[in-house]
Scaffold this motif. Structure first.
Motif, PDB file in Angstrom:
ATOM      1  N   PHE A   1     -11.501  17.441   4.405  1.00  0.00           N
ATOM      2  CA  PHE A   1     -10.946  17.838   5.703  1.00  0.00           C
ATOM      3  C   PHE A   1     -11.266  16.805   6.785  1.00  0.00           C
ATOM      4  N   ALA A   2     -12.506  16.248   6.738  1.00  0.00           N
ATOM      5  CA  ALA A   2     -12.871  15.247   7.743  1.00  0.00           C
ATOM      6  C   ALA A   2     -11.997  14.009   7.582  1.00  0.00           C
ATOM      7  N   ALA A   3     -11.726  13.630   6.319  1.00  0.00           N
ATOM      8  CA  ALA A   3     -10.860  12.469   6.074  1.00  0.00           C
ATOM      9  C   ALA A   3      -9.457  12.726   6.615  1.00  0.00           C
ATOM     10  N   THR A   4      -8.931  13.929   6.368  1.00  0.00           N
ATOM     11  CA  THR A   4      -7.596  14.259   6.851  1.00  0.00           C
ATOM     12  C   THR A   4      -7.581  14.316   8.377  1.00  0.00           C
ATOM     13  N   GLY A   5      -8.619  14.942   8.954  1.00  0.00           N
ATOM     14  CA  GLY A   5      -8.734  14.994  10.420  1.00  0.00           C
ATOM     15  C   GLY A   5      -8.814  13.589  10.990  1.00  0.00           C
ATOM     16  N   GLY A   6      -9.529  12.698  10.292  1.00  0.00           N
ATOM     17  CA  GLY A   6      -9.650  11.312  10.730  1.00  0.00           C
ATOM     18  C   GLY A   6      -8.292  10.625  10.766  1.00  0.00           C
ATOM     19  N   LEU A   7      -7.457  10.929   9.761  1.00  0.00           N
ATOM     20  CA  LEU A   7      -6.121  10.314   9.716  1.00  0.00           C
ATOM     21  C   LEU A   7      -5.278  10.783  10.917  1.00  0.00           C
ATOM     22  N   VAL A   8      -5.381  12.060  11.226  1.00  0.00           N
ATOM     23  CA  VAL A   8      -4.644  12.586  12.391  1.00  0.00           C
ATOM     24  C   VAL A   8      -5.141  11.901  13.673  1.00  0.00           C
ATOM     25  N   LEU A   9      -6.478  11.723  13.772  1.00  0.00           N
ATOM     26  CA  LEU A   9      -7.042  11.048  14.953  1.00  0.00           C
ATOM     27  C   LEU A   9      -6.559   9.601  15.042  1.00  0.00           C
ATOM     28  N   LEU A  10      -6.388   8.973  13.876  1.00  0.00           N
ATOM     29  CA  LEU A  10      -5.886   7.593  13.849  1.00  0.00           C
ATOM     30  C   LEU A  10      -4.476   7.543  14.452  1.00  0.00           C
ATOM     31  N   TYR A  11      -3.662   8.544  14.148  1.00  0.00           N
ATOM     32  CA  TYR A  11      -2.310   8.608  14.728  1.00  0.00           C
ATOM     33  C   TYR A  11      -2.389   8.797  16.244  1.00  0.00           C
ATOM     34  N   VAL A  12      -3.274   9.700  16.667  1.00  0.00           N
ATOM     35  CA  VAL A  12      -3.417   9.961  18.110  1.00  0.00           C
ATOM     36  C   VAL A  12      -3.850   8.677  18.812  1.00  0.00           C
ATOM     37  N   TRP A  13      -4.808   7.981  18.204  1.00  0.00           N
ATOM     38  CA  TRP A  13      -5.291   6.725  18.781  1.00  0.00           C
ATOM     39  C   TRP A  13      -4.144   5.713  18.897  1.00  0.00           C
ATOM     40  N   ALA A  14      -3.328   5.604  17.826  1.00  0.00           N
ATOM     41  CA  ALA A  14      -2.220   4.635  17.836  1.00  0.00           C
ATOM     42  C   ALA A  14      -1.223   4.960  18.955  1.00  0.00           C
ATOM     43  N   ILE A  15      -0.963   6.245  19.153  1.00  0.00           N
ATOM     44  CA  ILE A  15      -0.007   6.635  20.204  1.00  0.00           C
ATOM     45  C   ILE A  15      -0.575   6.292  21.581  1.00  0.00           C
ATOM     46  N   PHE A  16      -1.842   6.622  21.810  1.00  0.00           N
ATOM     47  CA  PHE A  16      -2.466   6.299  23.096  1.00  0.00           C
ATOM     48  C   PHE A  16      -2.493   4.789  23.319  1.00  0.00           C
ATOM     49  N   ALA A  17      -2.883   4.062  22.267  1.00  0.00           N
ATOM     50  CA  ALA A  17      -3.000   2.602  22.387  1.00  0.00           C
ATOM     51  C   ALA A  17      -1.642   1.988  22.702  1.00  0.00           C
TER      52      ALA A  17
END
Lengths: 437, 185
Positions: free
Chosen positions: A152-168
């Motif tokens: 779950f942490a790995a999957t949550g991390g992937l979602v956070l990576l998407y959020v980071w990419a959108i913000f960036a």
């Protein structure tokens, strides 16, 4: 081996044995080779995850609300104490062998870590870019996922990576005159991040992460398509991404239906079609809910009603013709009935919705999504199951988004939903254990 | 998964995440305690942050500096998307810090507090600067209260400025009086 494959092979061995194609000794050896049935996802597991997600939303709503009555020291103690307590919960459930509870606690702890970052920044007026805060959150989640071998942490991390990419990308396009939303360095970080998280996903035997990996391409595609040089409206970006996502989903559904049309397994095609119709119906309900939640109706609501009514009728027809000899027709009729109730509410009784209406519609929308997932589990409809879980998260996020301004109410709603789901999971587990014993 | 891995992995993740948060707080406290205090003239607008709740946007007077009022040291193009450093070597009649120099690079031994700006552009006769500290987080009622303050009131934001140009908000002044002084704990 998946539970589904194991079940299919077991049924085949039983069938061959019954028809004397193989003798009893061979059948026994084959059963030995097959081994015991693996533990797959059950509806109870989903209730735990959904409950934890609702609690995460409650935590976010609560911490975003005003809490200035407490001293800074008390707030810090509360934040860090909650984080440590959640990790304590993860260790405790891990030692007792409750895998999904452990995963749920780890996911909740990682969400709390993010809330802590945002709130400490708020308490101390720390400035900076949102992408940097999300990046710190991402790093903490990835390392936690690696240390605990958590799917779950790995999957949550992937979602956070998407959020980071959108913000960036949003930030970069505002500051620099570039067409593409991400710089080369950020793209490399994105690719490396996906690779690391997939590696953790493989190590933790996560199937969930594989469903998200293709979405990575979509994120990059959407960012590159929608950003303009120098200036970007973040709301427009999000709306365009959602619209593109639904177009892609629709194309997938049409393609799948077209392929199954010529299939010899008509019964399977009928089930698949009915599953997609349930998906459409549940999605339409959320699309009807959104304008209601945003206040006075916009221009789109008559179309939503029309769309909803047609789909409800089609689902009801599908239930009658395709599943007339199946128990599933009751589930579908309940969904259709709730959808109709929803439409009647919107048409006849509410012109200017208040908080109570918003809560009723939110509860209906969430309830119907859970019912669709239950239906998927009962009848082994994988597409509907995955859609239902994805849609549950969408509904949770949209309720959060549409209730900003009454955050404490939203927090209470999510808290209630989370506790109800977790209690349901606990009760259903107990009932199952007693039935087995 | 064995018991040792469950305990050690969970404990290590807990220590790491809690340590990261504690480090954020510690860095901030150290910077506030060692910084130089300046007060900047500002106005407030109330929006909302998706993650962090209500805040007022700081409409800092030093974000717009008349070209004729400062000395520029170093080569700065019309649009410069890198850090520049503003020397706050003067004060106006209301006691607010006023810029006197803009440096392309961080000066070695500055005579006055230095604030770092993220980027700069020249628009007409003004330099437009963007600072990373552009918001003051406040509960909803206080944010609305600050936003409603009339323009003739002299609003100021108290900053603790570090030698490297980093600025940290520590309070708010209205008509020269400290209204909100942020305690560390």
């Amino acid at each position: 081996m998946s539970q589904r494959k194991h079940s299919a092979l077991s049924a085949a061995i039983a069938d061959w044995s019954a028809r004397h194609i193989i003798d009893e000794g061979t059948a026994a050896r084959l059963r030995d080779d097959l081994g015991p049935a693996p533990k797959g996802w059950s509806f109870g597991n989903f209730l735990i995850v959904a409950g934890v997600l609702a609690l995460i939303a409650a935590v976010f709503s609560f911490v975003s609300a005003n809490w200035d009555e407490m001293s800074k020291l008390s707030r810090l103690i509360l934040l860090m104490g909650t984080l440590i307590a959640l990790w304590g919960g993860a260790i405790w459930s891990g030692l007792r062998g409750h895998t999904y509870w452990r995963e749920g606690f780890i996911l909740l702890a990682c969400a709390m870590f993010g809330a802590n970052i945002m709130l400490v920044a708020q308490i101390y007026h720390m400035q900076g870019l949102a992408e940097d805060a999300v990046f710190l959150w991402l790093i903490g989640t990835v390392i936690a996922g690696a240390l605990t071998r958590s799917s779950f942490a790995a999957t949550g991390g992937l979602v956070l990576l998407y959020v980071w990419a959108i913000f960036a990308s949003a930030n970069a396009s505002q500051r620099f005159a570039i067409d593409f939303g991400l710089t080369i360095t950020e793209l490399v970080i994105f690719a490396v991040g996906v690779a690391i998280l997939v590696a953790i996903g493989i190590w933790s035997k996560s199937k969930l992460i594989w469903h998200l990996v293709p979405f990575s391409l979509f994120v990059v595609f959407a960012i590159s398509r929608t950003l303009r040089p120098m200036r970007v409206d973040f709301d427009d970006l999000v709306k365009t991404m959602i619209a593109e996502f639904f177009v892609i989903c629709l194309l997938g559904i049409i393609l799948n239906l077209a392929l199954s049309y010529n299939s010899l397994k008509w019964r399977l095609a009928g089930r698949t079609m009915a599953a997609y119709l349930v998906i459409f119906s549940v999605m339409c309900i959320e699309f009807v809910r959104l304008p209601i939640a945003f206040g006075p109706f916009g221009r789109n609501w008559p179309f939503s009603i029309l769309e909803l009514s047609v789909l409800v009728l089609v689902v009801a027809a599908a239930a009658y013709f395709n599943w007339s000899k199946s128990k599933a027709r009751y589930d579908i009729l309940i969904i259709a009935g709730l959808a109709m109730l929803f439409a009647i509410f919107q048409l006849g009784f509410i012109e200017r919705p208040n908080l109570i209406h918003t809560i009723i519609f939110s509860a209906l929308s969430l309830g119907m999504t859970v019912w669709a997932i239950r239906l998927a589990w009962r009848h082994d409809l994988r597409v509907l199951r995955w859609f239902g879980m994805f849609w549950f998260v969408v509904v949770i996020l949209s309720i959060y988004g549409t209730t900003i301004g009454t955050l404490l109410d939203a927090a209470m709603f999510f808290l209630g939903a989370g506790v109800t789901l977790l209690v349901s999971a606990f009760v259903s587990t107990r009932i199952k254990s007693e039935a087995i014993s | 998964m064995n018991r040792r891995f469950v305990i050690l992995g969970g404990a290590a993740a807990a220590v790491l995440q809690t340590g990261a948060i504690a480090n954020m707080v510690n860095d901030h406290v150290q910077m506030v305690q060692t910084g130089t205090e300046v007060i900047l003239a500002t106005g407030f607008v109330d929006p909302r942050d998706f993650f962090r709740g209500h805040y007022v946007t700081l409409n800092l007077r030093i974000s717009r500096i008349p070209k004729s009022s400062v000395e520029v040291i170093g080569d700065i193009e019309q649009y410069f998307y890198g850090s520049v450093y503003v020397s706050l070597g003067a004060k106006d009649a209301d006691g607010f810090a006023v810029p006197d120099k803009i440096y392309r690079d961080l000066p070695a031994n500055p005579q006055a507090p230095i604030l770092r700006a993220d980027y700069i552009s020249l628009m007409g006769d003004d330099y437009r600067l963007h600072f990373s500290f552009d918001r003051y987080f406040a509960p909803k009622l206080r944010a609305e209260e600050l936003e409603k303050l009339r323009r003739e009131r002299r609003l100021g934001v108290i900053m603790s400025v570090q030698p490297d140009g980093t600025g940290i908000i520590t309070g708010v002044t209205i008509d020269g009086e400290r209204i909100y002084d942020e305690p560390l704990f």
